[in-house]
Design a protein around this motif. Structure first.
Motif, PDB file in Angstrom:
ATOM      1  N   PRO A  88      29.446 -30.162   2.203  1.00  0.00           N
ATOM      2  CA  PRO A  88      30.587 -30.023   3.257  1.00  0.00           C
ATOM      3  C   PRO A  88      30.119 -30.889   4.459  1.00  0.00           C
ATOM      4  O   PRO A  88      28.715 -30.633   4.913  1.00  0.00           O
ATOM      5  N   ARG A  91      27.860 -28.863   7.521  1.00  0.00           N
ATOM      6  CA  ARG A  91      26.923 -28.292   6.816  1.00  0.00           C
ATOM      7  C   ARG A  91      26.119 -29.762   7.262  1.00  0.00           C
ATOM      8  O   ARG A  91      24.642 -29.684   7.506  1.00  0.00           O
ATOM      9  N   ILE A 184      22.496 -24.625  18.317  1.00  0.00           N
ATOM     10  CA  ILE A 184      22.667 -23.450  19.800  1.00  0.00           C
ATOM     11  C   ILE A 184      23.622 -26.009  19.699  1.00  0.00           C
ATOM     12  O   ILE A 184      25.029 -25.572  20.270  1.00  0.00           O
ATOM     13  N   ASP A 187      26.836 -26.165  17.938  1.00  0.00           N
ATOM     14  CA  ASP A 187      27.431 -24.367  18.129  1.00  0.00           C
ATOM     15  C   ASP A 187      28.048 -25.370  18.840  1.00  0.00           C
ATOM     16  O   ASP A 187      29.648 -25.623  19.286  1.00  0.00           O
ATOM     17  N   GLY A 188      27.512 -26.116  20.446  1.00  0.00           N
ATOM     18  CA  GLY A 188      28.630 -26.522  20.889  1.00  0.00           C
ATOM     19  C   GLY A 188      29.468 -28.418  21.029  1.00  0.00           C
ATOM     20  O   GLY A 188      30.420 -28.239  21.556  1.00  0.00           O
ATOM     21  N   ARG A 190      31.007 -27.891  18.075  1.00  0.00           N
ATOM     22  CA  ARG A 190      32.733 -27.591  17.315  1.00  0.00           C
ATOM     23  C   ARG A 190      33.355 -27.560  18.053  1.00  0.00           C
ATOM     24  O   ARG A 190      34.945 -28.073  17.589  1.00  0.00           O
TER      25      ARG A 190
ATOM     26  N   GLY B 188      27.572 -23.775  23.788  1.00  0.00           N
ATOM     27  CA  GLY B 188      27.148 -23.419  22.897  1.00  0.00           C
ATOM     28  C   GLY B 188      26.364 -21.822  22.470  1.00  0.00           C
ATOM     29  O   GLY B 188      26.104 -21.409  22.159  1.00  0.00           O
ATOM     30  N   ARG B 190      27.795 -20.285  24.886  1.00  0.00           N
ATOM     31  CA  ARG B 190      28.847 -19.619  25.139  1.00  0.00           C
ATOM     32  C   ARG B 190      29.084 -18.148  24.617  1.00  0.00           C
ATOM     33  O   ARG B 190      28.790 -16.876  24.372  1.00  0.00           O
ATOM     34  N   PRO B 194      29.074 -17.833  17.500  1.00  0.00           N
ATOM     35  CA  PRO B 194      30.881 -18.806  17.507  1.00  0.00           C
ATOM     36  C   PRO B 194      30.361 -19.612  16.603  1.00  0.00           C
ATOM     37  O   PRO B 194      31.566 -20.539  15.882  1.00  0.00           O
ATOM     38  N   LEU B 195      29.539 -19.134  14.855  1.00  0.00           N
ATOM     39  CA  LEU B 195      30.216 -19.889  13.867  1.00  0.00           C
ATOM     40  C   LEU B 195      30.717 -18.044  13.145  1.00  0.00           C
ATOM     41  O   LEU B 195      29.522 -18.030  12.444  1.00  0.00           O
ATOM     42  N   PRO B 196      31.862 -18.400  12.197  1.00  0.00           N
ATOM     43  CA  PRO B 196      32.059 -17.216  10.755  1.00  0.00           C
ATOM     44  C   PRO B 196      30.616 -18.211  10.256  1.00  0.00           C
ATOM     45  O   PRO B 196      30.269 -19.124   9.657  1.00  0.00           O
ATOM     46  N   ALA B 199      30.995 -20.585   7.846  1.00  0.00           N
ATOM     47  CA  ALA B 199      30.457 -22.023   8.257  1.00  0.00           C
ATOM     48  C   ALA B 199      29.204 -22.516   7.727  1.00  0.00           C
ATOM     49  O   ALA B 199      29.002 -23.815   7.775  1.00  0.00           O
ATOM     50  N   LEU B 200      28.508 -21.923   7.874  1.00  0.00           N
ATOM     51  CA  LEU B 200      27.127 -22.030   7.635  1.00  0.00           C
ATOM     52  C   LEU B 200      26.455 -23.283   5.731  1.00  0.00           C
ATOM     53  O   LEU B 200      25.936 -23.302   5.694  1.00  0.00           O
ATOM     54  N   ALA B 201      27.585 -21.450   5.052  1.00  0.00           N
ATOM     55  CA  ALA B 201      27.125 -21.134   3.699  1.00  0.00           C
ATOM     56  C   ALA B 201      28.177 -23.066   3.124  1.00  0.00           C
ATOM     57  O   ALA B 201      27.503 -23.420   2.026  1.00  0.00           O
ATOM     58  N   GLY B 202      28.970 -23.320   3.509  1.00  0.00           N
ATOM     59  CA  GLY B 202      29.456 -24.398   3.038  1.00  0.00           C
ATOM     60  C   GLY B 202      30.881 -24.087   2.940  1.00  0.00           C
ATOM     61  O   GLY B 202      31.995 -25.043   2.554  1.00  0.00           O
TER      62      GLY B 202
END
Lengths: 202, 202
Positions: A88, A91, A184, A187-188, A190, B188, B190, B194-196, B199-202
């Motif tokens: 995706p 990722r 990080i 993340d910024g 996003r 990043g 702040r 920041p990430l659910p 989002a990392l898993a796919g």
DNA sequence: CAATTATACGGAGGCACCCTCCGTTTTCAA
DNA sequence: TTGAAAACGGAGGGTGCCTCCGTATAATTG
């Protein structure tokens, strides 16, 4: 003394090809161990070739780097396409950056070489830059189209961030640490509008 | 041959002090222009002292850097306190990082010197690192206490990011560009989470 | 299989830099 | 004033950079 332009070129000499190969192999080893400032005479010695031969094949230090690292860069660029086809968007971007960091960890000196190349604005920089920028562009566009990252970020920015962050690490937990910083940074990337206007003003 | 430990030391020689001063001034100029790999013999020449004198005062290249750049680093560290006393937390952090970038722009070579120092794990690194880490720590704690940045980020991380990002720029719009990257990085920092997870898993 | 000729080879040579060592000079202080 | 402690300067030995060119060798031609 026939300088006929038609059948001008003859077959390249076998020893020339062989020596070029020897030099590339030697340079890879020497640079890997000693960084981009390693002695070129050491490279020639390891290749068991005269220093003159080295300079004939690679007139400058940068030319040698270009030849040695072109392949590594190409591989990293190819990875982008693979990831774009199998992961995706967000990722994929993240994973590619991690791979970039790891390549640095393994192939110490590549990014240092890049930095050196930047200073001299040499050939390998243009090449690597183009390859990696294209790779990032692919991933970034995809993530942007999916609404997962801002649209106002250029691939060049991301490349600079990757290189810069990777270049600095030094302690034992080096790689983990750099990956955290890259995360990080990602993340910024996003949130489309990450800061309310007044956060900057006061 | 009196080696009495009581009144052992005599006044430092005047020529020694003078030469040290000359060397520092010369080194500042030479390094500014030629980067951290500039010739030490050139420094001695400009200072109009023998090369031996240079090496007696500063046994290593790094020792020279340490002396030359200590002041610059101290000033940057002091700025942190000033900003902490006059600006809101998040803005203070951001502004300080901008100042760090600008210092790089002006004093080309300082960060390069830092990087070089890291490679050799020399003295100036410990010093600068401590100074700047303390500065960042101040700003980071404050912003964290105000709930404006995550709590799981160490000052060392931010320093590495600053140095890494600053070190890379090259085009004409260099400074603007680096500042954008630093801002993205700060964004990043702040959000606390920041990430659910998915989002990392796919 | 020579002979020819285009190519490539090797390393000496000139220059710069690194750093050490030590005879000479300068400074301090008695 | 004078002698010893401290500092000075630069020669010297090592290494690296890059160029130049006489010599060697591979490809081609007859």
């Amino acid at each position: 003394m026939v300088t006929d332009p038609n059948k001008a070129t003859r077959k390249p000499r076998a020893d020339s090809l062989r020596n070029r190969e020897r030099l590339l192999a030697a340079a890879a080893e020497i640079f890997r161990a000693g960084g981009p400032e390693a002695s070129l005479e050491a490279v020639a010695r390891r290749a068991e070739v005269g220093i003159g031969t080295l300079y004939r094949h690679f007139p400058t230090r940068e030319a040698l780097f270009e030849a040695v690292y072109r392949r590594e860069v190409e591989q990293l660029a190819e990875l982008a396409e693979a990831l774009a086809g199998s992961e995706p968007p967000f990722r994929a971007l993240r994973l590619w950056l991690h791979a970039g960091v790891r390549l640095t960890a393994t192939k110490r000196g590549m990014l240092t070489a890049l930095k050196l190349a930047i200073d001299k604005s040499s050939e390998i920089y243009a090449f690597s830059s183009a390859q990696l920028t294209r790779a990032i562009d692919l991933l970034l566009r995809r993530a942007s189209a999916a609404g997962e990252v801002r649209g106002d970020v250029e691939p060049e920015d991301v490349l600079q961030a990757l290189v810069g962050l990777s270049l600095m690490g030094r302690q034992e937990d080096w790689e983990t640490n750099v990956i955290r910083l890259v995360d990080i940074f990602v993340d910024g990337l996003r949130a489309p509008v990450p800061l309310p206007p007044d956060a900057l003003a006061g």
